[in-house]
Structures are given as structure tokens and as C-alpha cells.
Design a protein around this motif. Sequence first.
Motif, PDB file in Angstrom:
ATOM      1  N   LEU A  62       0.820  -0.800   0.055  1.00  0.00           N
ATOM      2  CA  LEU A  62       0.091   0.524   0.035  1.00  0.00           C
ATOM      3  C   LEU A  62       1.161   1.125   0.166  1.00  0.00           C
ATOM      4  N   ARG A  63       1.918   1.252   0.946  1.00  0.00           N
ATOM      5  CA  ARG A  63       3.262   2.699   0.510  1.00  0.00           C
ATOM      6  C   ARG A  63       3.427   3.023  -0.445  1.00  0.00           C
ATOM      7  N   GLN A  64       3.926   1.874  -1.610  1.00  0.00           N
ATOM      8  CA  GLN A  64       3.916   1.737  -3.317  1.00  0.00           C
ATOM      9  C   GLN A  64       3.411   1.932  -3.278  1.00  0.00           C
ATOM     10  N   HIS A  65       1.830   1.519  -3.017  1.00  0.00           N
ATOM     11  CA  HIS A  65       0.786   2.536  -4.559  1.00  0.00           C
ATOM     12  C   HIS A  65       0.611   3.810  -4.089  1.00  0.00           C
ATOM     13  N   TRP A  66       0.982   4.069  -2.651  1.00  0.00           N
ATOM     14  CA  TRP A  66       0.574   5.455  -2.409  1.00  0.00           C
ATOM     15  C   TRP A  66       1.978   6.369  -2.610  1.00  0.00           C
ATOM     16  N   ASN A  67       3.031   6.315  -3.392  1.00  0.00           N
ATOM     17  CA  ASN A  67       3.691   6.831  -4.021  1.00  0.00           C
ATOM     18  C   ASN A  67       4.771   6.846  -2.532  1.00  0.00           C
ATOM     19  N   ASN A  68       5.240   5.939  -1.828  1.00  0.00           N
ATOM     20  CA  ASN A  68       5.770   6.095  -0.416  1.00  0.00           C
ATOM     21  C   ASN A  68       5.835   6.745   0.371  1.00  0.00           C
ATOM     22  N   CYS A  69       4.573   6.667   0.237  1.00  0.00           N
ATOM     23  CA  CYS A  69       3.490   8.171   2.004  1.00  0.00           C
ATOM     24  C   CYS A  69       4.779   7.863   2.886  1.00  0.00           C
ATOM     25  N   ASP A  70       4.225   8.158   3.960  1.00  0.00           N
ATOM     26  CA  ASP A  70       4.944   8.454   5.517  1.00  0.00           C
ATOM     27  C   ASP A  70       4.213   7.178   5.920  1.00  0.00           C
ATOM     28  N   VAL A  71       4.961   6.514   6.630  1.00  0.00           N
ATOM     29  CA  VAL A  71       4.898   5.061   7.174  1.00  0.00           C
ATOM     30  C   VAL A  71       5.468   4.812   8.784  1.00  0.00           C
ATOM     31  N   HIS A  72       5.072   4.697   9.683  1.00  0.00           N
ATOM     32  CA  HIS A  72       5.388   4.780  11.144  1.00  0.00           C
ATOM     33  C   HIS A  72       5.428   2.991  11.591  1.00  0.00           C
ATOM     34  N   TRP A  73       6.543   2.180  11.440  1.00  0.00           N
ATOM     35  CA  TRP A  73       6.459   0.850  11.782  1.00  0.00           C
ATOM     36  C   TRP A  73       6.469   0.628  13.264  1.00  0.00           C
ATOM     37  N   PHE A  74       5.658   0.056  13.980  1.00  0.00           N
ATOM     38  CA  PHE A  74       5.527   0.143  15.931  1.00  0.00           C
ATOM     39  C   PHE A  74       6.487  -2.251  15.413  1.00  0.00           C
ATOM     40  N   PRO A  75       7.431  -2.118  16.967  1.00  0.00           N
ATOM     41  CA  PRO A  75       7.636  -3.660  16.270  1.00  0.00           C
ATOM     42  C   PRO A  75       6.496  -4.102  18.152  1.00  0.00           C
ATOM     43  N   GLY A  76       5.387  -4.225  17.482  1.00  0.00           N
ATOM     44  CA  GLY A  76       4.210  -5.235  18.713  1.00  0.00           C
ATOM     45  C   GLY A  76       3.825  -5.813  16.715  1.00  0.00           C
ATOM     46  N   ASN A  77       2.072  -6.699  17.313  1.00  0.00           N
ATOM     47  CA  ASN A  77       1.330  -7.762  16.422  1.00  0.00           C
ATOM     48  C   ASN A  77       0.192  -6.854  16.087  1.00  0.00           C
ATOM     49  N   HIS A  78      -0.627  -7.599  14.904  1.00  0.00           N
ATOM     50  CA  HIS A  78      -1.570  -6.792  14.855  1.00  0.00           C
ATOM     51  C   HIS A  78      -2.450  -6.570  16.162  1.00  0.00           C
ATOM     52  N   LEU A  79      -2.225  -7.332  17.423  1.00  0.00           N
ATOM     53  CA  LEU A  79      -3.316  -7.341  18.686  1.00  0.00           C
ATOM     54  C   LEU A  79      -2.507  -5.824  19.717  1.00  0.00           C
ATOM     55  N   LEU A  80      -1.076  -6.454  19.828  1.00  0.00           N
ATOM     56  CA  LEU A  80      -0.302  -5.444  20.295  1.00  0.00           C
ATOM     57  C   LEU A  80       0.857  -4.518  19.897  1.00  0.00           C
ATOM     58  N   HIS A  81       0.123  -3.216  20.260  1.00  0.00           N
ATOM     59  CA  HIS A  81       0.564  -1.783  19.555  1.00  0.00           C
ATOM     60  C   HIS A  81       1.782  -2.110  20.520  1.00  0.00           C
ATOM     61  N   LEU A  82       3.153  -2.699  20.751  1.00  0.00           N
ATOM     62  CA  LEU A  82       4.116  -2.011  21.435  1.00  0.00           C
ATOM     63  C   LEU A  82       4.130  -0.417  20.869  1.00  0.00           C
ATOM     64  N   ASP A  83       4.848   0.870  21.976  1.00  0.00           N
ATOM     65  CA  ASP A  83       5.334   1.322  21.554  1.00  0.00           C
ATOM     66  C   ASP A  83       4.149   2.533  21.098  1.00  0.00           C
ATOM     67  N   GLN A  84       2.936   2.714  21.226  1.00  0.00           N
ATOM     68  CA  GLN A  84       1.706   2.867  20.108  1.00  0.00           C
ATOM     69  C   GLN A  84       1.770   4.264  20.866  1.00  0.00           C
ATOM     70  N   GLY A  85       2.591   4.895  22.003  1.00  0.00           N
ATOM     71  CA  GLY A  85       2.437   6.333  22.380  1.00  0.00           C
ATOM     72  C   GLY A  85       3.164   6.856  21.320  1.00  0.00           C
ATOM     73  N   LEU A  86       4.083   6.320  20.383  1.00  0.00           N
ATOM     74  CA  LEU A  86       5.119   7.037  19.495  1.00  0.00           C
ATOM     75  C   LEU A  86       3.858   6.970  17.992  1.00  0.00           C
ATOM     76  N   TYR A  87       2.899   6.380  18.500  1.00  0.00           N
ATOM     77  CA  TYR A  87       2.385   6.312  16.491  1.00  0.00           C
ATOM     78  C   TYR A  87       1.108   7.124  17.238  1.00  0.00           C
ATOM     79  N   LEU A  88       0.277   7.478  17.688  1.00  0.00           N
ATOM     80  CA  LEU A  88      -0.334   7.969  18.267  1.00  0.00           C
ATOM     81  C   LEU A  88       0.011   8.925  17.891  1.00  0.00           C
ATOM     82  N   LYS A  89       1.460   9.461  18.821  1.00  0.00           N
ATOM     83  CA  LYS A  89       2.266  11.169  18.868  1.00  0.00           C
ATOM     84  C   LYS A  89       2.042  10.845  17.175  1.00  0.00           C
TER      85      LYS A  89
END
Length: 407
Positions: free
Chosen positions: A364-391
Motif C-alpha cells: 500500500l505504501r508503494q501504491h501511495w507513492n512511498n507515503c509516510d509510514v510508522h512501523w511499531f515493533p508489535g503485532n496485530h493485537l499488541l501495539h508496542l510503543d503505541q504512544g509514539l505512533y499516536l503522537k
Amino acid sequence: MSDLLPRIHPDDYCNEDLPTLSQPWWQTLPSSFHSMPDHFLADNDTSWRISSTAAVDTVARTGLALMAGVAALPATLNAARLNDERALTDFYRPFLAESDPNTFFTPPTVSAKIKHTPVSSYHFQPEDGDAHTLHFTSPFVPKNPDLRERYLDHTRNGTAWAQHWRHHDGPRPTLVMIHGFVADPYWLNTRWLALPWFYKQGFDVLLYTLPFHGRRKSRFAPFSGAEFFSQGMALLNETFAHAIHDLRLFMQMLREQGSPAIGATGISLGGYTTGLLAALEKDLAFAIPNVPLVSVIDLMKSWFPINQQVKLLNRIYDTDTAGLREITALHSPLTWPCQIPQSGRMIIGGAGDRFAPPKHSHLLRQHWNNCDVHWFPGNHLLHLDQGLYLKAMRDFMRQAFAAKGVS
């Protein structure tokens, strides 16, 4: 919220086996896409977080796949309906050849009378605003005349539902949130995605209920969402059309109430729907899919034991993986150009996600012309470091609203 930098850089996804996306994607994507590994450049601590959460996701995914597979059994064993299914899906091929997806996802032509009731006491109660449950009788009519009676027989699905949080001194810019598969409860999404925090940052919030979920599920459905994917590929096309149709009517209400701008986010299936919405609604300030999928068929092929049913689909539709992708491509966000400016596109991806693996977010990022992406080190249910991506989401949303001239 933490001021720390994310553990994973936007370009740390480094699977060189994945090809550059080209159209038509359903033909050019390798048939082995579902089994391609996901690699990230990461330090030992982050790699451990990714691998451990991925293992947990795989176990949980198997349980959900088993539920979905059992729910689909009645339709799978209905020989008479299966004989009609291939002809039903042929109806949608001309729409896939159109340049404008709105030819199929027709904007509503009839307004809705939306009713408001205060939310129950256990839901979020803003101190400086109000929270209401909204519903209306949907005027949606399926495009395929051979499916109309069967689709509309799901009478409970004919009522659209949402929850709306609005500031007293509003209207404010509005964040529309779309839930994931089976994960429709308002209280769950309120807590899981920290929606009260977004409200306190100054945004109004609308939580939308997808078709066949929550109060929209049939009375005897085994679980919320069971009917979404279990009634055949033709009806699935109409289900997504219904989802977009009713969401547009809620967005029309927001505009009529004076909301100066609207942006959308969604998680999992909601992220997929958000990506589709971004191909249809030019006026959206932003679209932020969270752990999205992009290909229903490739997701099914990666989920045990439901991957065994893909072989049956090959026989029913007399086609291969590319053909099955084409049947479901009408509602994939990979099929259509994104209508939102580049500054309004952002993706949240879980590096350890095994429900909707990172390769889906990467495409999807490719399709959207390398748009902004935020990777977090968790899984589908457990969003580790969620505070960072919320901010990061909050800052991104403010910038996107500002680009619309809204402070």
C-alpha cells in the motif's frame, strides 16, 4: 506520550524479494506473495520484540481463521448457490474496467434521517461535549439485481450505526474511525486506539460500524462479522459498496453540521476500508490505515486453516490465484489511485503482525507513492510503543487539517 524516536525507521522494511507494484496488481503480484517473509533492519532488542509478538499473533490468527472457516461452511456446502456464484461475479467485471471506482461505489442519492440517542453510561462521556449513538435506515440497494433480494433479506444489516463524540464549542475537525473484523464494540475501539485522547487533542470523533457487525449482524449469526466474508465473492462486493455508502451518509451529516474537515483511520479490515475510501473521497483531509490488508485472497492463503478453502474457491470459480484476486479487486485499495494529496497519506504497520503482515502495508505504501509510514515493533493485537505512533498521528492530522485551512 513519549518524545523517543520510533525503534524502526520508515525504510527499515527490507524484503528485496517483493517486486515493485505494477498494474494490474492481481496479475503481476507473484502467486507466492502470501508466503514471502517479512524482514526489518533492527537491533537485537527490537528484533526480539518483533519475533515474539509475531509468534503470539500466529496462534491467535489460527483461532480467528477457524471461526471464519466454520462460519463459511453453510455457503460452501450449498451446491445450488455455488453453481450460480461464478455468473454472479461476472456482473462486476465491467466495473473493474472503469477508470472511476465511483461508477460502482455510487455516492448516495437519497439523504438519511439520522436518529440520535445518548450513549450508555459505560461508554466514553466527554466532559466538554456530548456522545450520541446514531442510526438510520439505509437506502442502499445492491447494484447486482440478482443479489438484491438475498442481500436485503438481512434486515438488521439495513440499519446503519455509529457513535459520535462532539465538542460543545464545535463543530471541530472530525476523525472517522472504522473498526476491524469482529472487533466492532465501541468500548473496545475507544480503549484500544486511545480515541478519548484524540478527542482531548481537539478533534470530534465518529466511530462507524461496518455491515454485518454489532447490531447489524443477523440474529442467528454465530458471531459479529460472521456474514461479512462468508456469503460468496459477489455478495462481498456489495457488502463493501454498502459499507462505503452508509459511511458517506454519516460524513454528509458531519458536513451539514458544520465540521470543517474530515479524516479517516481504520484498523485491519477498517484499514482496508479506509484505503478504499481514500480512492473515492477527494475531500478527505487524510487517510491513515492501521495494520491494513490489501488483498483478501492473499490474506486467506496465509491463514491456516482457512487457506485450505482457497483451493475450493479455485474450483468454484475455475481460476487461479490471479483470477481470485481479480474477483475481489473491485474493493482493494491497490486497484484505484488514491485521491488524497500526498501530505494526507500515512500508514501504521506492525512489524510483528501476522494477521495482516507487513508486506501488505508495504504494498500500500508503494501504491501511495512511498507515503509516510510508522512501523511499531508489535503485532496485530499488541501495539508496542503505541504512544509514539499516536503522537505521530496527532501531529500528522493537525498538519493535514491545516492544509485544508483548518486550525
